[in-house]
Design a protein around this motif. Sequence first.
Motif, PDB file in Angstrom:
ATOM      1  N   ALA A  24       0.824  -1.209   0.000  1.00  0.00           N
ATOM      2  CA  ALA A  24       0.000   0.000   0.000  1.00  0.00           C
ATOM      3  C   ALA A  24       0.860   1.260   0.000  1.00  0.00           C
ATOM      4  O   ALA A  24       0.596   2.220  -0.746  1.00  0.00           O
ATOM      5  N   LYS A  25       1.914   1.257   0.827  1.00  0.00           N
ATOM      6  CA  LYS A  25       2.795   2.423   0.901  1.00  0.00           C
ATOM      7  C   LYS A  25       3.538   2.630  -0.415  1.00  0.00           C
ATOM      8  O   LYS A  25       3.657   3.754  -0.919  1.00  0.00           O
ATOM      9  N   TRP A  26       4.030   1.546  -0.989  1.00  0.00           N
ATOM     10  CA  TRP A  26       4.745   1.636  -2.271  1.00  0.00           C
ATOM     11  C   TRP A  26       3.837   2.151  -3.374  1.00  0.00           C
ATOM     12  O   TRP A  26       4.209   3.045  -4.143  1.00  0.00           O
ATOM     13  N   ARG A  30       4.514   5.787  -5.306  1.00  0.00           N
ATOM     14  CA  ARG A  30       5.253   5.453  -6.524  1.00  0.00           C
ATOM     15  C   ARG A  30       5.398   6.626  -7.479  1.00  0.00           C
ATOM     16  O   ARG A  30       6.417   6.795  -8.151  1.00  0.00           O
ATOM     17  N   SER A  31       4.370   7.477  -7.588  1.00  0.00           N
ATOM     18  CA  SER A  31       4.402   8.576  -8.543  1.00  0.00           C
ATOM     19  C   SER A  31       4.568   9.916  -7.822  1.00  0.00           C
ATOM     20  O   SER A  31       4.557  10.001  -6.597  1.00  0.00           O
ATOM     21  N   GLU A  32       4.714  10.984  -8.613  1.00  0.00           N
ATOM     22  CA  GLU A  32       4.867  12.316  -8.043  1.00  0.00           C
ATOM     23  C   GLU A  32       3.593  12.761  -7.316  1.00  0.00           C
ATOM     24  O   GLU A  32       3.645  13.456  -6.307  1.00  0.00           O
ATOM     25  N   ARG A  50      -8.844   4.245  -8.532  1.00  0.00           N
ATOM     26  CA  ARG A  50      -8.076   5.067  -9.465  1.00  0.00           C
ATOM     27  C   ARG A  50      -7.321   6.144  -8.701  1.00  0.00           C
ATOM     28  O   ARG A  50      -7.925   6.897  -7.931  1.00  0.00           O
ATOM     29  N   LEU A  51      -6.014   6.230  -8.936  1.00  0.00           N
ATOM     30  CA  LEU A  51      -5.180   7.200  -8.252  1.00  0.00           C
ATOM     31  C   LEU A  51      -5.028   8.466  -9.098  1.00  0.00           C
ATOM     32  O   LEU A  51      -5.424   8.506 -10.269  1.00  0.00           O
ATOM     33  N   PRO A  81       0.159   4.118 -16.618  1.00  0.00           N
ATOM     34  CA  PRO A  81       0.634   4.409 -17.971  1.00  0.00           C
ATOM     35  C   PRO A  81       2.129   4.668 -17.991  1.00  0.00           C
ATOM     36  O   PRO A  81       2.705   5.129 -17.009  1.00  0.00           O
ATOM     37  N   ASP A  82       2.751   4.339 -19.115  1.00  0.00           N
ATOM     38  CA  ASP A  82       4.169   4.657 -19.311  1.00  0.00           C
ATOM     39  C   ASP A  82       4.305   6.171 -19.449  1.00  0.00           C
ATOM     40  O   ASP A  82       3.549   6.809 -20.182  1.00  0.00           O
ATOM     41  N   ASN A  83       5.273   6.750 -18.729  1.00  0.00           N
ATOM     42  CA  ASN A  83       5.438   8.202 -18.748  1.00  0.00           C
ATOM     43  C   ASN A  83       5.951   8.729 -20.076  1.00  0.00           C
ATOM     44  O   ASN A  83       5.823   9.922 -20.369  1.00  0.00           O
ATOM     45  N   ILE A  84       6.530   7.850 -20.902  1.00  0.00           N
ATOM     46  CA  ILE A  84       7.133   8.289 -22.164  1.00  0.00           C
ATOM     47  C   ILE A  84       6.426   7.705 -23.376  1.00  0.00           C
ATOM     48  O   ILE A  84       6.138   8.419 -24.335  1.00  0.00           O
TER      49      ILE A  84
END
Length: 533
Positions: A24-26, A30-32, A50-51, A81-84
């Motif tokens: 849960a913490k990870w 994980r994202s900004e 949904r985050l 989603p892939d950031n790139i």
Amino acid sequence: MLIYCSSFNFEPEGGPQKIVDCIAKWAGTRSEKKTQIDGQRLADGIRELRLKDGSIISSRTTKTDGEFVYPYLFSAQLSHPDNIVSGRRWITEIGLRQEQQNHTIECTILLKTDEVSPRVTAAITVTRPKLIEHLVKKCNPSWDTPGVRLKTLDEDSAKSFLAEIEREQRRNPIVLISPDRDGKYLVTPERVRSLLVGVANVVVVPPFTDTYKIEEIVERRYGAWGGAVNIIFQPRLGDRGMFCESILLKPTEISSLSEKKGKVESEILAIVTHRTNLPYSWKHISLEVVAQAKLRNQLTKSIALGKENEDAKEYVALLSEADRELRIKDEQILSLQSQIESKEVTCNRLESDISGLKHALNGRQSSDVDTEGFEALKPLRSSLLALINKNQNLEQSLLLIKTLFPERVTILESAQNSANESDKNGFKYGDRAFDLLIKFATEYWQALVDGEGDQKAKDIFGRSGFAQNEGSALSTDGKRRRTFHYRGRNIIMEKHLKIGVKDSSAETLRVLFEWFSDESKLVIGHCGKHLDF
């Protein structure tokens, strides 16, 4: 696409909830756009959350009304989603299984990508979820978890290292990392260990260790020297005994990969997981596995309750039939997996036999040379005397190259015949030919091994001494003249060393050859007059 899969055994204080809290913490950090996820809510099951950054997290559990039912199963999935790369999502799945309260907890982790269509073709850098690092630190992995700490190979541990390599029960690869001559590692051992924890053991050779003593104990194919990295896979038992396949990353390859940050470590991880992903994926505890287990529990409970009710006998029969069909499907899946494993074992055994035959053949060839005795030295003695007197012919030059560099150069019978024909016609430039051939077997061979290709050939042989192809369209007969039989295949050879341009066997030389990178060997098919186009 399956990127990474592994399995751990954990013994955390706090039981499964400790692991779920780490998940849960990870997932939340994980994202900004950090989101706080309630570990208890995740443990009880989340259909879909949904985050803020577009990630989606789901979880399933076999707990009923908040109570543990054993064997206890849990699975969580995070996709983002892939950031790139547009059209690609990364999916991380974590599964837990505990047979009884306070028992060791099996934890499986799987990483894969999901593309919207075949048009999403951007390359993928192989990695493992950062979650693994947190779990290893916080959840007390069992003592036999591979890669928890670096191991050392030195003169004192060489015997035990060899015993571990050949231990029949070994199920994890070994990655051996050596320092270069300056005592520096071309890859970071701790980074490699962190990536491979749970999958492979990482062993380092300390700087300035006496590697000659190690080599006396450990077979050369199991060693790594001068900055190389050797990946040694699980032992295979063939008809000719035990064999461990290995993949050696040479210093030149590592240096080339090092130009891109993190590429070397990613390549090592990719080589290892290419062999380990499939068997681990069969054991993975996915959302579907947990859902099926929960359905099975509900069926069992409903059947038990129905048997107590006379009016529910018809429904009990239907439920029992459904349960039977599910069990049959499970057995079929296990049977198919067993067949695949059996096929893989057979393939491994055959590969081991092939490798064993190659080693036996090499030994036999060496033995044959040794038993020929003094008679075999006579032609070589004549060639050496001719070299000293600077009057050697083509056939003698080929004999010297063949004798001095048997592991680098193979000279086909067709090349020997063509050299003999040129000698009979009075070939004039024996010294120049030998100079080309010695550079061919030394400087040029090393350039090819180092991956520098033919761009250095003109520097080595001069602009007039080498050509990558014939430079004009070959006729059907021209191709036939340049086709040579090697190891059961017909090979067209256009690369050549050259002397002169006249249509004369006495003043013109063409050495046609091909490079076989899988053998690190140059094969000469023709050494004589210029062949017609």
